[in-house]
Design an enzyme around this catalytic site. Structure first.
Site, PDB file in Angstrom:
ATOM      1  NE  ARG A  68      22.750  21.671   6.145  1.00  0.00           N
ATOM      2  CZ  ARG A  68      24.394  21.071   6.618  1.00  0.00           C
ATOM      3  NH1 ARG A  68      25.127  21.465   5.400  1.00  0.00           N
ATOM      4  NH2 ARG A  68      23.908  19.935   7.328  1.00  0.00           N
ATOM      5  CG  ASP A  93      21.260  29.605  -1.396  1.00  0.00           C
ATOM      6  OD1 ASP A  93      22.181  29.019  -0.256  1.00  0.00           O
ATOM      7  OD2 ASP A  93      22.005  29.342  -2.077  1.00  0.00           O
ATOM      8  NE  ARG A 148      21.148  31.419  -7.116  1.00  0.00           N
ATOM      9  CZ  ARG A 148      21.618  31.640  -5.685  1.00  0.00           C
ATOM     10  NH1 ARG A 148      20.874  30.908  -4.454  1.00  0.00           N
ATOM     11  NH2 ARG A 148      21.543  33.057  -5.266  1.00  0.00           N
TER      12      ARG A 148
END
Lengths: 246, 246
Positions: A50, A52, A197
């Site tokens: 999934r 972002d 990230r």
């Protein structure tokens, strides 16, 4: 009934992410509508990752079940004629009916691009993050050794994660510099919410000299999100691919 | 009165090209409006290269005259705060008052990117051209030897060119392959209208095996646009930079 697997590349710039959302268009929604219309069946894909909003993919994976007799390898070309230009099926094949892309063991590879120079290059604005101050790549490489391996990555997990365990294994973390572009490729058996990230945000702090490479060992040990660097921008991130084990 | 030179990078996707046009927004127009508003003077830039719609630049060059006392090297940062994200000044400096970016001898470098694979990668759709059939890069390299040097490039010039002479010198033509991406870098003392895109279109025909590398020698000698390959798509082309001589 057959289960078809698709390897899907997309430019995440114009989407709210992979997963269906109220607040805008998702890649999943486009896939469902396009395949349903093509096959004249009600199709709901199951996606592997999934991603972002703003995150790109060269090889996300999704499966769907169909009554159609179309040869599995023809789906890529047929769907690409109907999909918008920013989504392209790279491969299509039949898989076992019980294959679930989120429940099978796999290795995921992500890539993060940092443009490290005096001014942004406009053609890279959706595909990299821009850092003005010079980054010391050797220090970032030294820091990356504390990330590789099996660790509890709680320090590198954003609030809102639904993961039961925060232990993951990172197999490789390679940092390459070509001109002004620093490319970080990270390969692991799973990633927590925003984990790549936050790792990159931490490596950038090391590259800037905010703390020494060895401090990353303490950040991992602390299991405290507050210790790690910031979550860097989504647009630098690409899901390169998913390898399924068995 | 001072003359300021700007090195300008842009993503050409959303522009009708460098030059002002009736049918849409040009990079030149954005530069004129942004600099004029910033300096509160009526500014008209003189651009070095009138790139076409969809063509990108890492280093186009433009100059303008101003009464302003702002240090020349500060313009890049000041303008980047005011320009849209798809245009970024890379460098700013003062030049002689009579320096004209189109009338001084220079060497221009262009780059053209070809994605040669089974399916397009969406993140590359605005920055490369897509070729499905496998290209033989060795044959393309062999063909490129007939392009390098001083030649009459009439066969590689679109109708509508205003050039008096069609003789140009190509110093280098390098073809590099990295995975599925073929990058052609071409460096010369000047380029006719669409010349790079027609050279690439011709090299693609050689790479596909439509004609042998040696045939490119005949295409050059013919001085006939009808002999060369098609003008490939604008989005694969980037003006890398301009070196002024003396």
């Amino acid at each position: 009934m057959r289960r078809i697997l698709l390897v899907i590349a997309y430019d995440g710039t114009n989407y709210v992410g992979w997963q269906k959302q109220q607040n805008g268009l998702s890649v999943e929604e486009v896939m469902n509508k396009t395949i349903s219309k093509f096959l004249n069946e009600e199709i709901e894909v199951i996606g592997a990752s999934r991603t972002d909003s703003g995150v790109h993919a060269y090889g996300n994976v999704a499966v769907f079940d169909t009554e159609s007799k179309i040869p599995a390898d023809k789906f890529s070309f047929a769907l690409n004629e109907r999909l918008p230009e920013d989504i392209r099926v790279q491969q299509s094949m039949e898989v076992e009916a019980n294959f679930h892309p989120r429940k099978c063991d796999c290795i995921k590879t992500y890539c993060y691009r940092i443009l490290n120079r005096r001014h942004m290059i406009p053609t890279e604005r959706f595909y990299s993050t821009f850092v003005y101050s010079p980054l010391d790549v050797e220090k970032m490489r030294a820091a990356s050794t504390y990330i590789v391996g099996e660790h509890d990555f709680k320090s590198f997990c954003s609030a809102g994660s639904q993961a039961k365990s925060t232990v993951r294994t990172i197999y490789n973390l390679d940092i390459d510099k070509d001109g002004d572009m620093i490319t970080i490729v990270i390969r692991g058996n799973g990633f927590l919410y925003n984990m790549v990230r936050i790792i990159v945000g931490t490596l950038i702090k090391v590259g800037l000299g905010v703390y020494p490479p060895e401090h990353v060992e303490e950040i991992v040990a602390a299991k405290d999100r507050g210790m790690a660097g910031q979550t860097v921008a989504a647009q630098g991130l690409t899901l390169v691919g998913i390898e399924y084990l068995e």
